[in-house]
Write a protein that holds these residues in place. Structure first.
Motif, mmCIF file in Angstrom:
data_model
loop_
_atom_site.group_PDB
_atom_site.id
_atom_site.type_symbol
_atom_site.label_atom_id
_atom_site.label_comp_id
_atom_site.label_asym_id
_atom_site.label_seq_id
_atom_site.Cartn_x
_atom_site.Cartn_y
_atom_site.Cartn_z
ATOM 1 N N ASP A 193 0.841 -1.193 0.000
ATOM 2 C CA ASP A 193 0.000 0.000 0.000
ATOM 3 C C ASP A 193 0.881 1.249 0.000
ATOM 4 O OD1 ASP A 193 -2.216 -1.646 0.233
ATOM 5 O OD2 ASP A 193 -2.280 -1.492 2.405
ATOM 6 N N PHE A 194 0.402 2.288 -0.680
ATOM 7 C CA PHE A 194 1.094 3.565 -0.668
ATOM 8 C C PHE A 194 0.103 4.667 -1.020
ATOM 9 C CE2 PHE A 194 1.475 1.816 -4.898
ATOM 10 C CZ PHE A 194 1.362 2.890 -5.756
ATOM 11 N N ILE A 195 0.515 5.892 -0.821
ATOM 12 C CA ILE A 195 -0.302 7.058 -1.163
ATOM 13 C C ILE A 195 0.301 7.689 -2.411
ATOM 14 C CG2 ILE A 195 -1.096 9.347 -0.433
ATOM 15 C CD1 ILE A 195 -2.397 7.053 1.094
ATOM 16 N N LEU A 196 -0.532 7.941 -3.398
ATOM 17 C CA LEU A 196 -0.113 8.564 -4.641
ATOM 18 C C LEU A 196 -0.651 9.990 -4.656
ATOM 19 C CD1 LEU A 196 1.280 7.898 -7.380
ATOM 20 C CD2 LEU A 196 -1.005 7.472 -8.265
ATOM 21 N N THR A 197 0.241 10.971 -4.750
ATOM 22 C CA THR A 197 -0.163 12.366 -4.808
ATOM 23 C C THR A 197 -0.190 12.807 -6.265
ATOM 24 O OG1 THR A 197 0.836 12.775 -2.659
ATOM 25 C CG2 THR A 197 0.362 14.704 -4.019
ATOM 26 N N THR A 212 -4.824 21.330 -8.364
ATOM 27 C CA THR A 212 -4.956 20.906 -6.969
ATOM 28 C C THR A 212 -4.300 19.542 -6.774
ATOM 29 O OG1 THR A 212 -7.065 22.073 -6.813
ATOM 30 C CG2 THR A 212 -6.605 20.437 -5.118
ATOM 31 N N ALA A 213 -3.459 19.432 -5.749
ATOM 32 C CA ALA A 213 -2.826 18.157 -5.407
ATOM 33 C C ALA A 213 -3.758 17.369 -4.500
ATOM 34 C CB ALA A 213 -1.494 18.386 -4.733
ATOM 35 N N SER A 214 -3.960 16.105 -4.823
ATOM 36 C CA SER A 214 -4.812 15.217 -4.015
ATOM 37 C C SER A 214 -4.079 13.910 -3.789
ATOM 38 C CB SER A 214 -6.132 14.934 -4.729
ATOM 39 O OG SER A 214 -6.849 16.124 -4.939
ATOM 40 N N ASP A 215 -4.345 13.296 -2.637
ATOM 41 C CA ASP A 215 -3.767 12.001 -2.300
ATOM 42 C C ASP A 215 -4.775 10.896 -2.582
ATOM 43 O OD1 ASP A 215 -1.439 13.189 -1.410
ATOM 44 O OD2 ASP A 215 -2.101 13.273 0.672
ATOM 45 N N TYR A 216 -4.274 9.814 -3.182
ATOM 46 C CA TYR A 216 -5.112 8.656 -3.489
ATOM 47 C C TYR A 216 -4.481 7.410 -2.891
ATOM 48 C CZ TYR A 216 -7.301 11.762 -6.837
ATOM 49 O OH TYR A 216 -7.963 12.829 -7.415
ATOM 50 N N ALA A 217 -5.290 6.588 -2.254
ATOM 51 C CA ALA A 217 -4.813 5.310 -1.731
ATOM 52 C C ALA A 217 -4.550 4.389 -2.915
ATOM 53 C CB ALA A 217 -5.849 4.696 -0.802
ATOM 54 N N ALA A 218 -3.393 3.738 -2.891
ATOM 55 C CA ALA A 218 -3.021 2.849 -3.994
ATOM 56 C C ALA A 218 -2.396 1.581 -3.433
ATOM 57 C CB ALA A 218 -2.045 3.552 -4.921
ATOM 58 N N GLU A 219 -2.417 0.566 -4.252
ATOM 59 C CA GLU A 219 -1.856 -0.726 -3.835
ATOM 60 C C GLU A 219 -1.192 -1.387 -5.030
ATOM 61 O OE1 GLU A 219 -3.418 -4.546 -1.371
ATOM 62 O OE2 GLU A 219 -4.697 -3.865 -3.000
ATOM 63 N N LEU A 220 0.081 -1.748 -4.881
ATOM 64 C CA LEU A 220 0.812 -2.493 -5.889
ATOM 65 C C LEU A 220 0.502 -3.971 -5.688
ATOM 66 C CD1 LEU A 220 2.995 -2.694 -8.119
ATOM 67 C CD2 LEU A 220 4.672 -2.850 -6.258
ATOM 68 N N ARG A 221 0.003 -4.604 -6.739
ATOM 69 C CA ARG A 221 -0.353 -6.031 -6.658
ATOM 70 C C ARG A 221 0.481 -6.808 -7.664
ATOM 71 N NH1 ARG A 221 -6.918 -5.140 -6.576
ATOM 72 N NH2 ARG A 221 -6.963 -4.012 -4.587
ATOM 73 N N VAL A 222 1.362 -7.654 -7.161
ATOM 74 C CA VAL A 222 2.251 -8.440 -8.003
ATOM 75 C C VAL A 222 1.619 -9.808 -8.229
ATOM 76 C CG1 VAL A 222 4.553 -9.444 -8.196
ATOM 77 C CG2 VAL A 222 4.249 -7.213 -7.109
ATOM 78 N N ARG A 223 1.589 -10.207 -9.487
ATOM 79 C CA ARG A 223 1.031 -11.505 -9.880
ATOM 80 C C ARG A 223 2.040 -12.203 -10.795
ATOM 81 N NH1 ARG A 223 -3.326 -11.194 -6.750
ATOM 82 N NH2 ARG A 223 -4.859 -9.628 -7.292
ATOM 83 N N GLY A 224 2.824 -13.109 -10.234
ATOM 84 C CA GLY A 224 3.828 -13.803 -11.042
ATOM 85 C C GLY A 224 4.845 -12.825 -11.592
ATOM 86 N N PHE A 225 4.921 -12.736 -12.935
ATOM 87 C CA PHE A 225 5.874 -11.837 -13.581
ATOM 88 C C PHE A 225 5.269 -10.485 -13.936
ATOM 89 C CE2 PHE A 225 7.544 -16.087 -14.543
ATOM 90 C CZ PHE A 225 8.811 -15.938 -14.010
ATOM 91 N N SER A 226 4.018 -10.268 -13.623
ATOM 92 C CA SER A 226 3.383 -9.000 -13.956
ATOM 93 C C SER A 226 2.802 -8.351 -12.698
ATOM 94 C CB SER A 226 2.277 -9.197 -14.998
ATOM 95 O OG SER A 226 1.228 -9.946 -14.444
#
Length: 78
Positions: A4-8, A14-28
């Motif tokens: 999980d991370f925050i993407l600005t 206007t700058a806004s923060d969005y909740a984001a999540e990196l999801r790794v699946r095998g090689f992608s």
């Protein structure tokens, strides 16, 4: 694996923060970003640009999706 991370993102001056999540699946991987009460998936294409996958019920402006994709490209550039 999920990280999980925050993407600005700056959109329409206007700058806004969005909740984001990196999801790794095998090689992608894809990145889930919570935007306007919608879980939008971003995945790299063959040229390593990010494309958005928005559910049919998603109501997210195209310009905002482009701004998010550009920020992801800056953050995940190798």
């Amino acid at each position: 694996m999920a990280d999980d991370f925050i993407l600005t993102v700056t959109y329409r001056g206007t700058a806004s923060d969005y909740a984001a999540e990196l999801r790794v699946r095998g090689f992608s991987y894809h990145i889930a970003v919570w935007v306007a009460q919608t879980d939008v998936m971003f995945e790299p294409d063959e040229e390593r640009n990010y494309r958005a996958i928005v559910p049919h019920n998603g109501n997210v402006p195209v310009e905002l999706l482009q701004a998010i994709a550009e920020e992801l490209e800056k953050q995940f550039k190798e």
